[in-house]
Design a protein around this motif. Structure first.
Motif, PDB file in Angstrom:
ATOM      1  N   THR A  65       0.805  -1.221   0.000  1.00  0.00           N
ATOM      2  CA  THR A  65       0.000   0.000   0.000  1.00  0.00           C
ATOM      3  C   THR A  65       0.833   1.263   0.000  1.00  0.00           C
ATOM      4  O   THR A  65       0.315   2.326  -0.300  1.00  0.00           O
ATOM      5  N   GLY A  66       2.112   1.192   0.320  1.00  0.00           N
ATOM      6  CA  GLY A  66       2.894   2.416   0.278  1.00  0.00           C
ATOM      7  C   GLY A  66       4.060   2.396   1.240  1.00  0.00           C
ATOM      8  O   GLY A  66       4.226   1.465   2.007  1.00  0.00           O
ATOM      9  N   PHE A  67       4.863   3.435   1.195  1.00  0.00           N
ATOM     10  CA  PHE A  67       6.043   3.553   2.014  1.00  0.00           C
ATOM     11  C   PHE A  67       6.003   4.860   2.784  1.00  0.00           C
ATOM     12  O   PHE A  67       5.431   5.837   2.336  1.00  0.00           O
ATOM     13  N   SER A  68       6.642   4.862   3.914  1.00  0.00           N
ATOM     14  CA  SER A  68       6.712   6.103   4.676  1.00  0.00           C
ATOM     15  C   SER A  68       7.714   7.037   4.033  1.00  0.00           C
ATOM     16  O   SER A  68       8.649   6.621   3.378  1.00  0.00           O
ATOM     17  N   TYR A  69       7.532   8.324   4.218  1.00  0.00           N
ATOM     18  CA  TYR A  69       8.469   9.287   3.680  1.00  0.00           C
ATOM     19  C   TYR A  69       8.328  10.585   4.450  1.00  0.00           C
ATOM     20  O   TYR A  69       7.238  10.935   4.884  1.00  0.00           O
ATOM     21  N   ALA A  71       8.107  14.644   5.250  1.00  0.00           N
ATOM     22  CA  ALA A  71       7.287  15.668   4.594  1.00  0.00           C
ATOM     23  C   ALA A  71       8.072  16.415   3.531  1.00  0.00           C
ATOM     24  O   ALA A  71       7.529  16.768   2.477  1.00  0.00           O
ATOM     25  N   TRP A  72       9.367  16.656   3.762  1.00  0.00           N
ATOM     26  CA  TRP A  72      10.138  17.419   2.782  1.00  0.00           C
ATOM     27  C   TRP A  72      10.272  16.651   1.474  1.00  0.00           C
ATOM     28  O   TRP A  72      10.361  17.246   0.404  1.00  0.00           O
ATOM     29  N   VAL A  73      10.255  15.306   1.540  1.00  0.00           N
ATOM     30  CA  VAL A  73      10.298  14.504   0.322  1.00  0.00           C
ATOM     31  C   VAL A  73       8.989  14.624  -0.431  1.00  0.00           C
ATOM     32  O   VAL A  73       8.952  14.756  -1.655  1.00  0.00           O
ATOM     33  N   ALA A  74       7.871  14.578   0.294  1.00  0.00           N
ATOM     34  CA  ALA A  74       6.551  14.634  -0.333  1.00  0.00           C
ATOM     35  C   ALA A  74       6.344  15.931  -1.095  1.00  0.00           C
ATOM     36  O   ALA A  74       5.647  15.965  -2.110  1.00  0.00           O
ATOM     37  N   ARG A  75       6.962  17.004  -0.632  1.00  0.00           N
ATOM     38  CA  ARG A  75       6.777  18.303  -1.273  1.00  0.00           C
ATOM     39  C   ARG A  75       7.711  18.508  -2.471  1.00  0.00           C
ATOM     40  O   ARG A  75       7.542  19.436  -3.242  1.00  0.00           O
ATOM     41  N   ARG A  76       8.667  17.632  -2.615  1.00  0.00           N
ATOM     42  CA  ARG A  76       9.688  17.827  -3.634  1.00  0.00           C
ATOM     43  C   ARG A  76       9.240  17.227  -4.975  1.00  0.00           C
ATOM     44  O   ARG A  76       8.708  16.124  -5.020  1.00  0.00           O
ATOM     45  N   LYS A  77       9.463  17.972  -6.047  1.00  0.00           N
ATOM     46  CA  LYS A  77       9.158  17.446  -7.366  1.00  0.00           C
ATOM     47  C   LYS A  77      10.216  16.417  -7.747  1.00  0.00           C
ATOM     48  O   LYS A  77      11.371  16.522  -7.333  1.00  0.00           O
ATOM     49  N   TYR A  78       9.805  15.434  -8.554  1.00  0.00           N
ATOM     50  CA  TYR A  78      10.761  14.391  -8.900  1.00  0.00           C
ATOM     51  C   TYR A  78      10.873  14.251 -10.414  1.00  0.00           C
ATOM     52  O   TYR A  78       9.976  14.614 -11.171  1.00  0.00           O
ATOM     53  N   ILE A  96      -2.277   1.490 -17.599  1.00  0.00           N
ATOM     54  CA  ILE A  96      -1.633   1.758 -16.308  1.00  0.00           C
ATOM     55  C   ILE A  96      -0.161   2.027 -16.583  1.00  0.00           C
ATOM     56  O   ILE A  96       0.522   1.200 -17.195  1.00  0.00           O
ATOM     57  N   VAL A  97       0.315   3.181 -16.160  1.00  0.00           N
ATOM     58  CA  VAL A  97       1.684   3.589 -16.470  1.00  0.00           C
ATOM     59  C   VAL A  97       2.522   3.578 -15.194  1.00  0.00           C
ATOM     60  O   VAL A  97       2.225   4.308 -14.239  1.00  0.00           O
ATOM     61  N   LEU A  98       3.534   2.751 -15.200  1.00  0.00           N
ATOM     62  CA  LEU A  98       4.481   2.716 -14.088  1.00  0.00           C
ATOM     63  C   LEU A  98       5.561   3.758 -14.325  1.00  0.00           C
ATOM     64  O   LEU A  98       6.235   3.741 -15.362  1.00  0.00           O
ATOM     65  N   LYS A  99       5.719   4.673 -13.372  1.00  0.00           N
ATOM     66  CA  LYS A  99       6.737   5.719 -13.469  1.00  0.00           C
ATOM     67  C   LYS A  99       7.644   5.628 -12.243  1.00  0.00           C
ATOM     68  O   LYS A  99       7.171   5.681 -11.112  1.00  0.00           O
ATOM     69  N   ILE A 100       8.926   5.485 -12.496  1.00  0.00           N
ATOM     70  CA  ILE A 100       9.914   5.436 -11.414  1.00  0.00           C
ATOM     71  C   ILE A 100      10.755   6.701 -11.495  1.00  0.00           C
ATOM     72  O   ILE A 100      11.261   7.060 -12.573  1.00  0.00           O
ATOM     73  N   GLY A 101      10.883   7.384 -10.370  1.00  0.00           N
ATOM     74  CA  GLY A 101      11.593   8.649 -10.342  1.00  0.00           C
ATOM     75  C   GLY A 101      13.050   8.499  -9.943  1.00  0.00           C
ATOM     76  O   GLY A 101      13.495   7.445  -9.469  1.00  0.00           O
ATOM     77  N   ASP A 120       0.302   5.354 -12.415  1.00  0.00           N
ATOM     78  CA  ASP A 120      -0.705   6.242 -12.976  1.00  0.00           C
ATOM     79  C   ASP A 120      -1.819   5.414 -13.624  1.00  0.00           C
ATOM     80  O   ASP A 120      -1.548   4.546 -14.457  1.00  0.00           O
ATOM     81  N   GLY A 121      -3.050   5.677 -13.225  1.00  0.00           N
ATOM     82  CA  GLY A 121      -4.178   4.906 -13.724  1.00  0.00           C
ATOM     83  C   GLY A 121      -4.623   3.820 -12.774  1.00  0.00           C
ATOM     84  O   GLY A 121      -5.638   3.159 -13.011  1.00  0.00           O
ATOM     85  N   LEU A 122      -3.850   3.627 -11.692  1.00  0.00           N
ATOM     86  CA  LEU A 122      -4.207   2.615 -10.695  1.00  0.00           C
ATOM     87  C   LEU A 122      -4.293   3.201  -9.297  1.00  0.00           C
ATOM     88  O   LEU A 122      -5.212   2.901  -8.540  1.00  0.00           O
ATOM     89  N   GLU A 123      -3.314   4.048  -8.938  1.00  0.00           N
ATOM     90  CA  GLU A 123      -3.268   4.632  -7.599  1.00  0.00           C
ATOM     91  C   GLU A 123      -3.292   6.158  -7.697  1.00  0.00           C
ATOM     92  O   GLU A 123      -2.738   6.726  -8.641  1.00  0.00           O
ATOM     93  N   PRO A 124      -3.901   6.820  -6.732  1.00  0.00           N
ATOM     94  CA  PRO A 124      -4.014   8.283  -6.810  1.00  0.00           C
ATOM     95  C   PRO A 124      -2.762   9.035  -6.385  1.00  0.00           C
ATOM     96  O   PRO A 124      -2.600  10.202  -6.730  1.00  0.00           O
ATOM     97  N   ASP A 125      -1.882   8.390  -5.630  1.00  0.00           N
ATOM     98  CA  ASP A 125      -0.758   9.105  -5.030  1.00  0.00           C
ATOM     99  C   ASP A 125       0.576   8.512  -5.453  1.00  0.00           C
ATOM    100  O   ASP A 125       0.684   7.329  -5.775  1.00  0.00           O
ATOM    101  N   ILE A 126       1.596   9.357  -5.403  1.00  0.00           N
ATOM    102  CA  ILE A 126       2.972   8.911  -5.577  1.00  0.00           C
ATOM    103  C   ILE A 126       3.428   8.244  -4.285  1.00  0.00           C
ATOM    104  O   ILE A 126       3.169   8.744  -3.193  1.00  0.00           O
ATOM    105  N   GLN A 127       4.098   7.112  -4.401  1.00  0.00           N
ATOM    106  CA  GLN A 127       4.670   6.440  -3.238  1.00  0.00           C
ATOM    107  C   GLN A 127       6.184   6.634  -3.257  1.00  0.00           C
ATOM    108  O   GLN A 127       6.769   6.981  -4.295  1.00  0.00           O
TER     109      GLN A 127
END
Length: 213
Positions: A65-69, A71-78, A96-101, A120-127
């Motif tokens: 379901t996801g990983f912890s991160y 707050a400063w990471v969550a705000r950063r563009k990748y 469904i598009v898998l994007k790895i940053g 993208d197309g499966l989950e609403p959030d970046i993990q």
């Protein structure tokens, strides 16, 4: 007979009791995959490198379901460094598009690297997958994507392969040390060779029958 003040105090105590019971219930549910990752990620920076590596691998394996991160990471563009497009059997217009940053360096030397991963197309959030270095963070991101796609309940397709064959094999890592990892790798190699010999024998036999006596 209780005064209005006493009654109010008991009411507040009742609400407090309900909040405490609710908190305990929430604590009981804190063993979910996401909560385990949040709790584990907070401790990684205090571990030695070997233990941090094992902990990061375990987080990636347990989580769907996801990983912890932080707050400063969550705000950063990748920056996206790898993309793969999947289809869904029976839904020709769905993708469904898998994007790895690009892995993100930790803010402190004792912190963990993080790697953005987005379905993208499966989950609403970046993990954000974690690792002791950039390479392991990417490995954790790929492991996360594999688990998420396996557990989404959809017949995911890729390059015309059968549904579920998504081209993200799980790495072989031994939680009991190098000797165990090498043993697992040998078992896989031996089984691959054995099945390969069986397939070659079947193909040879079919060709012989096709030629006839």
């Amino acid at each position: 007979m209780a005064t209005s003040g006493e009654t109010s105090t008991r009411r507040r105590g009742g609400r407090g009791g309900r909040r405490a019971r609710s908190a305990r219930r929430r604590g009981g549910r804190a063993s979910s995959a996401r909560d385990r990752c949040r709790a584990g990620g907070a401790e990684i920076g205090n571990l030695n490198p070997g233990e941090r590596q094992r902990r990061c691998l375990n987080l990636g394996r347990a989580s769907t379901t996801g990983f912890s991160y932080p707050a400063w990471v969550a705000r950063r563009k990748y920056k996206v460094i790898a993309v793969r497009r999947y289809g869904v059997e029976g839904e020709p217009d769905r993708e469904i598009v898998l994007k790895i940053g690009e892995p993100i360096q930790p803010a402190s030397p004792s912190g963990s690297w993080t790697c953005p991963v987005f379905l993208d197309g499966l989950e609403p959030d970046i993990q954000y997958a974690e690792g002791v270095d950039a390479v392991q963070a990417i490995q954790s991101a790929m492991r996360y994507a594999r688990h998420a796609l396996d557990n989404c309940g959809l017949p995911i397709t890729w390059l015309g392969q059968e549904p579920g064959d998504i081209g993200l094999p799980l790495p072989i890592d031994g939680p009991f040390g190098l000797w165990f990892q090498r043993r697992l790798e040998k078992l896989v190699d031996d089984e691959t060779e054995r099945v390969g010999e069986i397939v070659a024998a079947v193909v040879k036999e079919r060709a012989r029958r096709k030629r006839g006596p």
